[in-house]
Design a protein around this motif. Structure first.
Motif, PDB file in Angstrom:
ATOM      1  N   THR A 143       0.841  -1.197   0.000  1.00 22.90           N
ATOM      2  CA  THR A 143       0.000   0.000   0.000  1.00 22.90           C
ATOM      3  C   THR A 143       0.870   1.239   0.000  1.00 22.90           C
ATOM      4  O   THR A 143       2.107   1.135   0.099  1.00 22.90           O
ATOM      5  N   THR A 144       0.238   2.405  -0.117  1.00 18.02           N
ATOM      6  CA  THR A 144       0.993   3.655  -0.045  1.00 18.02           C
ATOM      7  C   THR A 144       0.245   4.655   0.829  1.00 18.02           C
ATOM      8  O   THR A 144      -0.980   4.602   0.935  1.00 18.02           O
ATOM      9  N   VAL A 190     -20.328  -0.976   0.953  1.00 14.12           N
ATOM     10  CA  VAL A 190     -20.542  -0.309   2.244  1.00 14.12           C
ATOM     11  C   VAL A 190     -20.567   1.203   2.035  1.00 14.12           C
ATOM     12  O   VAL A 190     -21.435   1.906   2.560  1.00 14.12           O
ATOM     13  N   ILE A 235     -17.051   9.991   3.084  1.00 15.89           N
ATOM     14  CA  ILE A 235     -18.437   9.805   3.540  1.00 15.89           C
ATOM     15  C   ILE A 235     -18.837  11.008   4.410  1.00 15.89           C
ATOM     16  O   ILE A 235     -19.932  11.541   4.297  1.00 15.89           O
ATOM     17  N   SER A 246     -14.497   2.358  15.101  1.00 22.99           N
ATOM     18  CA  SER A 246     -15.834   1.756  15.224  1.00 22.99           C
ATOM     19  C   SER A 246     -16.664   2.464  16.306  1.00 22.99           C
ATOM     20  O   SER A 246     -16.820   3.681  16.244  1.00 22.99           O
ATOM     21  N   GLY A 263     -22.747   1.344  10.337  1.00 26.71           N
ATOM     22  CA  GLY A 263     -21.777   0.263  10.471  1.00 26.71           C
ATOM     23  C   GLY A 263     -22.346  -1.085  10.111  1.00 26.71           C
ATOM     24  O   GLY A 263     -23.447  -1.189   9.551  1.00 26.71           O
TER      25      GLY A 263
HETATM   26  N1  ACO Z   1      -3.518   0.089  -0.858  1.00 27.96           N
HETATM   27  C1  ACO Z   1      -3.435   0.129  -2.191  1.00 27.96           C
HETATM   28  N2  ACO Z   1      -4.384  -0.360  -2.997  1.00 27.96           N
HETATM   29  C2  ACO Z   1      -5.463  -0.910  -2.429  1.00 27.96           C
HETATM   30  C3  ACO Z   1      -5.620  -0.975  -1.024  1.00 27.96           C
HETATM   31  C4  ACO Z   1      -4.577  -0.445  -0.230  1.00 27.96           C
HETATM   32  N3  ACO Z   1      -4.624  -0.437   1.109  1.00 27.96           N
HETATM   33  N4  ACO Z   1      -6.779  -1.574  -0.753  1.00 27.96           N
HETATM   34  C5  ACO Z   1      -7.376  -1.850  -1.920  1.00 27.96           C
HETATM   35  N5  ACO Z   1      -6.567  -1.458  -2.934  1.00 27.96           N
HETATM   36  C6  ACO Z   1      -6.814  -1.563  -4.372  1.00 27.96           C
HETATM   37  C7  ACO Z   1      -7.868  -2.599  -4.700  1.00 27.96           C
HETATM   38  O1  ACO Z   1      -7.297  -3.878  -4.778  1.00 27.96           O
HETATM   39  C8  ACO Z   1      -8.366  -2.105  -6.030  1.00 27.96           C
HETATM   40  O2  ACO Z   1      -7.449  -2.499  -7.020  1.00 27.96           O
HETATM   41  P1  ACO Z   1      -7.994  -2.979  -8.479  1.00 27.96           P
HETATM   42  O3  ACO Z   1      -8.717  -1.798  -9.033  1.00 27.96           O
HETATM   43  O4  ACO Z   1      -6.726  -3.311  -9.187  1.00 27.96           O
HETATM   44  O5  ACO Z   1      -8.886  -4.141  -8.199  1.00 27.96           O
HETATM   45  C9  ACO Z   1      -8.284  -0.586  -5.915  1.00 27.96           C
HETATM   46  O6  ACO Z   1      -7.376  -0.326  -4.819  1.00 27.96           O
HETATM   47  C10 ACO Z   1      -9.614   0.088  -5.645  1.00 27.96           C
HETATM   48  O7  ACO Z   1     -10.269  -0.615  -4.558  1.00 27.96           O
HETATM   49  P2  ACO Z   1     -11.704  -0.198  -4.050  1.00 27.96           P
HETATM   50  O8  ACO Z   1     -12.095  -1.103  -2.945  1.00 27.96           O
HETATM   51  O9  ACO Z   1     -12.636  -0.094  -5.207  1.00 27.96           O
HETATM   52  O10 ACO Z   1     -11.405   1.267  -3.502  1.00 27.96           O
HETATM   53  P3  ACO Z   1     -12.405   2.348  -2.981  1.00 27.96           P
HETATM   54  O11 ACO Z   1     -12.204   3.599  -3.736  1.00 27.96           O
HETATM   55  O12 ACO Z   1     -13.813   1.839  -2.879  1.00 27.96           O
HETATM   56  O13 ACO Z   1     -11.876   2.629  -1.498  1.00 27.96           O
HETATM   57  C11 ACO Z   1     -12.447   2.003   0.785  1.00 27.96           C
HETATM   58  C12 ACO Z   1     -11.855   1.560  -0.556  1.00 27.96           C
HETATM   59  C13 ACO Z   1     -11.546   3.078   1.373  1.00 27.96           C
HETATM   60  C14 ACO Z   1     -12.517   0.805   1.685  1.00 27.96           C
HETATM   61  C15 ACO Z   1     -13.860   2.591   0.563  1.00 27.96           C
HETATM   62  O14 ACO Z   1     -14.618   1.726  -0.246  1.00 27.96           O
HETATM   63  C16 ACO Z   1     -14.601   2.809   1.852  1.00 27.96           C
HETATM   64  O15 ACO Z   1     -14.271   3.663   2.633  1.00 27.96           O
HETATM   65  N6  ACO Z   1     -15.683   2.071   2.091  1.00 27.96           N
HETATM   66  C17 ACO Z   1     -16.505   2.257   3.269  1.00 27.96           C
HETATM   67  C18 ACO Z   1     -15.880   1.680   4.475  1.00 27.96           C
HETATM   68  C19 ACO Z   1     -16.692   2.124   5.654  1.00 27.96           C
HETATM   69  O16 ACO Z   1     -17.244   3.182   5.700  1.00 27.96           O
HETATM   70  N7  ACO Z   1     -16.835   1.357   6.636  1.00 27.96           N
HETATM   71  C20 ACO Z   1     -17.679   1.855   7.727  1.00 27.96           C
HETATM   72  C21 ACO Z   1     -18.252   0.872   8.420  1.00 27.96           C
HETATM   73  S1  ACO Z   1     -17.024   0.030   9.297  1.00 27.96           S
HETATM   74  C22 ACO Z   1     -17.785  -0.901  10.512  1.00 27.96           C
HETATM   75  O17 ACO Z   1     -18.972  -0.886  10.669  1.00 27.96           O
HETATM   76  C23 ACO Z   1     -16.921  -1.821  11.306  1.00 27.96           C
END
Ligand code: ACO
Length: 320
Positions: free
Chosen positions: A31-32, A215, A253, A279, A308
């Protein structure tokens, strides 16, 4: 019955000493810093030590709330802990806190609604108080999310963190307090955010599994609906809200909810950059932060909101 209001007497918090930065995570998974910050708004988070339990974090936060209240342990009539990561399957974290703080026999139990847990706990506490069953409730959100994170899964391990926040509610016949709470759950979406285990499923606590994009989509809609409902149901307009205190899952969000309310970001309490997603602890931690630094003042109108696993979501409108 007289109109009793649940007044927030004091707040407290605890964050473990160890900070885990995005740079540290770069060394652990593929990751970065840029990816994490752009996608979530997180730069760093606090992680408990191996021997620190959720009840230790909860106790530290509760202790601070108790000290700031000027009350004694014997003044507390109920302890409600919102947590998804209890020390043990049973007993409840709440009774561990009770014993640690020498609180005499009273009501004590945990509430499990994942990231919405604190808003749920607040609502339960408010109803105990309004029913006249207890005068003061210690409400705590405490999590050791690091204990259910798969540290090899880059899609989740960069988001979650540990911490605890607490507050003391007191029933008062007049003055400020909780105006309303609105709670929801929709179990049809339970599988998009869950753990891979549990006592009756496979005997282990399991790891977080999340369909992040799904989510995210639900979160944006649920949060917007529940804050609008809270404002409308009480005859307010968005401009009446002094502070939005959202669950700290993701800055995108949070920004989208603020935009929906036409609320400038300087009226939103944001701690996600340094706390990550703790959480059920995230809202009381954010609340304490803004109370302690003087941003949130007595008499102001606060809107708390969370979403959540469950999926669960909810809001609490409070005249502080
Ligand atoms: N570092 C680098 N790349 C990553 C990482 C990481 N840590 N994690 C995923 N990627 C990659 C994926 O593999 C994917 O690659 P691909 O396109 O080659 O397949 C790409 O990044 C995009 O992944 P997405 O999952 O589509 O990224 P998204 O823009 O949706 O962001 C995130 C992900 C941050 C998890 C977002 O979807 C999010 O915030 N979701 C909501 C989470 C949340 O609100 N949770 C609250 C409830 S938590 C609870 O109740 C316990």
């Amino acid at each position: 019955m007289a109109d009793i209001k649940s007044h927030i007497v004091s707040t407290g918090h605890y964050l473990p000493e160890k900070a885990l930065t995005n740079q540290d995570l770069e060394k652990m998974v593929d990751t970065t810093d840029e990816w994490i910050f752009q996608r979530s708004g997180i730069k760093s988070r606090h992680i408990a030590t191996e021997d620190q339990k959720t009840s230790d974090l909860a106790t530290a936060a509760a202790k601070e709330a108790l000290e700031r209240s000027g009350l004694n342990a014997s003044d507390i009539g109920a302890i409600i802990v919102a947590t998804t990561t209890p020390d043990q399957t049973f007993p409840a974290v709440a009774v561990r806190v009770q014993a640690a703080l020498d609180i005499p026999p009273c009501i004590a139990f945990d509430v499990q609604a994942v990231c919405s847990g604190f808003v749920y706990a607040l609502s339960v506490a408010d109803n105990f108080i309004k029913a006249g069953q207890v005068k003061r409730v210690l409400v705590i959100g405490a999590e050791k999310m690091s204990s259910i994170v798969n540290w090899e899964d880059r899609t989740t391990c960069v988001l979650f963190a540990d911490g605890a926040g607490a507050l003391i509610l007191e029933g008062r016949k007049e003055g400020e307090g909780i105006v309303s709470t609105h709670l929801y759950a929709d179990g049809r979406h339970a599988d998009i955010l869950q753990t891979s285990g549990g006592p009756s499923m496979n005997g282990v606590s399991g790891h977080i599994e999340m369909e992040g994009r799904e989510v995210f989509k639900h979160a944006v809609v649920c949060m917007a609906n529940v804050v609008e409902e809270a404002i409308r149901a009480n005859g307010f307009i968005p401009e009446d809200i002094d502070w939005l205190v959202p669950h700290q899952a993701n800055i995108r969000i949070i920004e989208s909810t603020a935009k929906k309310l036409n609320m400038p970001m300087d009226k939103v309490v944001v701690t996600v950059e340094g706390h990550g997603n703790t959480s059920a602890a995230s809202i009381p931690l954010a609340l304490h932060t803004a109370v302690a630094d003087g941003r949130i003042k007595r008499g102001q109108l606060l809107l708390l909101e969370a979403m959540g696993g469950g999926l669960t979501w909810g809001s609490a409108l409070i005249r502080f």
